[in-house]
Design a protein around this motif. Structure first.
Motif: not given
Length: 679
Positions: A601-608
């Motif tokens: 979820n953190q990786s998706l957050d950084y991606y967005n």
């Protein structure tokens, strides 16, 4: 408290418990269909300070101009739900509607008891009224209205109509104070059906107070009496009429009117048959029917419908002659009058199951009164108390089966995928239903299945602009940019005055780096819908990125009038003065990742937020905890694609596919990375 009232109290408590059990699995059911624009993207319900303006500004009812209207009471309750929950939590919205429904059923008990006593005097009339109110409370069809949050308009307007009616019939000595008009006045701001109260009160006075039948209306000697009845309810006619005129003059046109009038009205005769049958056999319920207007006037369904309407009128006339059967006649009048608004206004949908909520009040009165007359006629059968127990057992079976039906339908209404899958099965010719099912599948990453549904929908509704918007979004997710752009342009060509097409096209253009083109589309969208949060948010990002400080300041101020506490808009307003770009940061805060899922979820957050290196780092942390995590490898691949590092992207995507060969996102990312490497 006498014995009868005490028994009714305990029976009501039992019915309430059964009602809670029936709806226990519905309180967290999500937002559906028109809930999206009237609740989810409607920023005006997020501030209680907007409540006074709800009664004058139709734009505040919906984020889409095609649905603007003045249903102020509905919007007010939605704003309160948002405030109580502190956000878009379905529980508070569902609970609110449920409470109004309970209140309505309590009112109905007293209405039914008063009207049934016009037919016959017996000590068991309160039990009959309870049976009618309890059955209505637990009727399967009403679950369609309660689950569909924006259909609270039906619940609120019906509540106000019944409250006005109850005040009028139960306290005749207080009519001079005109208190019965107050709920009706408020009800106009829930739905236009409140005008039906005028007609139902007219027939109530005619049948029960003037002791006339429906047939007596056509006798010249009763003309003066009819005028006196009209005079008696003239204050209600004036108040409701003027209020309705005020509401209608605030909007340019009635939303949803699109069908030819005559074929639509003829089709409604068949729809009445469908509604009548659904009262007794509530099967095959659907959130969005595929039945359209029947253009052939000699179609057998039209003939069946016309025969039914004639039979209904004959029954009303015949049962209105004798005093003991007049509640049956009045109930059928209520049923017919309540269906008139949606039968005479040629809406896009010829039928909707939530439209039965108001009419079924009358039909319930007719059915249960008829049952009461049968009990009265064969009362000697019930001299044996055991037969009375059989009767209560029958009622319990009816209520229990309806409760089970509600519980089952609640599961269908749980989320978008379950709802629209049900629609696609029961209404296979409904292109909009297939599109919405595809949209639900797309939201869950099931792209191949979504594409199949979109293609099927295109065969049925080839000119539906929203279908092409969603196809454009799907193609963009699959990195098919050329196809995506063609679909967005097709949507604009089909609906050049619809802001949604321009908004989603603008988002797509911004995502692929064509910021100037995105600006033109977003500005066009805002021109068509000045209150569009999505268009304003896009323009804030665009102006901030391009350094257009004057436009950024103006847009930030406009955005803050809608959402005053928005931090990004406040930062943009400050940036317009300092001429320093705002660094877009994530609004999601992961305090301390613990599991592999937390890191994902953190990786998706950084991606967005565009921090692709940190996205890769977080994904690697997830892989340390869960080495065979295909989603983490896919996120790494997607991040490398954004960094234009095609070899690393290909390697990561292949690892995701090796773990999960059916991983749609990884397969699509791999194809895109390979195609870019070739270029």
């Amino acid at each position: 408290m006498n014995k009868t009232n005490k028994n009714i109290y305990y029976l009501a408590l039992g019915a309430f418990i059964l009602l809670l059990i029936a709806y226990a699995n519905h309180f967290n059911n999500g937002f559906h269909f028109d809930d999206s624009h009237a609740i989810v993207t409607n920023t005006f319900i997020r501030d209680l300070k907007n409540i006074p303006a709800f009664f004058s500004d139709p734009k505040m009812f919906s984020s889409e101009p095609t649905h603007w209207g003045l249903r102020s009471l509905v919007t007010t309750t939605l704003a309160i739900d948002y405030w109580l929950g502190g956000g878009l939590y379905p529980f508070y919205f569902q609970l609110d509607t449920f409470i109004w429904h309970i209140g309505l059923c309590i009112l109905l008990y007293f209405v039914y008891k008063t009207l049934m006593r016009k037919s016959f005097q017996a000590q068991w009339v309160p039990y009959l009224a309870f049976a009618a109110a309890a059955w209505y409370a637990l009727h399967v069809v009403n679950g369609e209205t309660l689950n569909y949050i924006i259909s609270r308009s039906d619940v609120l307007s019906t509540f106000m109509i019944v409250l006005s009616f109850l005040i009028y019939i139960n306290w005749p000595s207080k009519r001079k104070y005109l208190l019965y008009i107050v709920p009706a006045f408020l009800g106009v701001f829930a739905k236009e059906t409140v005008l039906c109260l005028v007609i139902t009160l007219f027939f109530y006075i005619l049948l029960f107070e003037k002791d006339l039948s429906v047939g007596d209306l056509f006798k010249p000697k009763n003309f003066k009496t009819i005028l006196l009845v009209i005079w008696q309810i003239l204050p209600l006619i004036i108040v409701v009429g003027l209020t309705q005129v005020y509401a209608l003059t605030r909007i340019k046109s009635v939303p949803g009117i699109s069908n030819p009038l005559v074929p639509y009205v003829l089709t409604q005769s068949y729809i009445w048959v469908h509604y009548f049958i659904s009262f007794f056999l509530p099967f095959n319920l659907t959130a969005d029917s595929d039945l359209g207007v029947i253009h052939n006037p000699f179609d057998e369904r039209i003939l069946i419908g016309c025969i039914f309407v004639v039979a209904l009128l004959v029954t009303i006339i015949r049962t209105s002659i004798k005093s003991e059967t007049r509640p049956i006649a009045f109930g059928l009048i209520w049923f017919s009058v309540a269906l008139l608004p949606t039968s005479l206004a040629p809406f896009a949908e010829v039928t909707n199951d939530h439209r039965m909520y108001f009419p079924f009040i009358g039909l319930m009165l007719s059915v249960v009164t008829y049952a009461g007359l049968l009990i009265k006629r064969y009362y000697y059968v019930f001299e044996n108390k055991r037969n009375f127990y059989y009767l209560f057992f029958l009622l319990f079976c009816i209520l229990g089966l309806n409760a089970y039906g509600i519980y089952t339908r609640n599961k269908v209404w749980h989320d978008e995928e379950s709802l629209w899958q049900d629609v696609s099965v029961k209404s296979p010719l409904n292109g909009r239903g297939l599109m919405n099912y595809g949209l639900a599948l797309m939201d869950k990453g099931k792209y191949a299945l979504a594409e199949t549904e979109y293609k099927e929908a295109a065969k049925l509704v080839p000119t539906y602009s929203y279908l092409y918007i969603n196809m454009g979004v799907l193609c963009s997710l699959e990195h098919k940019n050329t196809d995506a752009e063609q679909n967005f342009k097709a949507a604009i060509a089909l609906a050049p005055n619809d802001f949604a097409s321009y908004t989603f096209y603008a988002r797509f253009l911004m995502d692929i780096g064509r910021t100037t083109d995105a600006q033109a589309m977003a500005e066009k969208a805002l021109q068509l819908n000045p209150g569009s949060e999505m268009a304003l948010a896009l323009l804030l990002k665009i102006y901030n990125q391009l350094g257009y400080w004057d436009q950024l300041g103006k847009t930030a101020k406009q955005y803050l009038t809608i959402i005053p506490a928005d931090k990004f808009a406040q930062q943009c307003l400050q940036a317009s003065q300092t001429h320093q770009r705002v660094v877009i940061q994530s609004m999601t805060k992961v305090i301390k990742p613990v599991t592999a899922e937390d890191y994902l979820n953190q990786s998706l957050d950084y991606y967005n937020q565009g921090d692709y290196n940190k996205c890769i780092e977080a994904s690697n942390q997830a892989l340390k905890l869960k080495p065979g995590y295909a989603d983490a490898w896919n996120n790494i691949g997607a991040a490398y694609i954004k960094l234009s590092q095609w070899d690393k992207a290909i390697e990561a995507c292949k690892k995701a596919i090796a773990i999960n060969p059916g991983h749609t996102l990884a397969n699509n990312n791999l194809k895109f990375a390979e195609s870019q490497k070739k270029k």
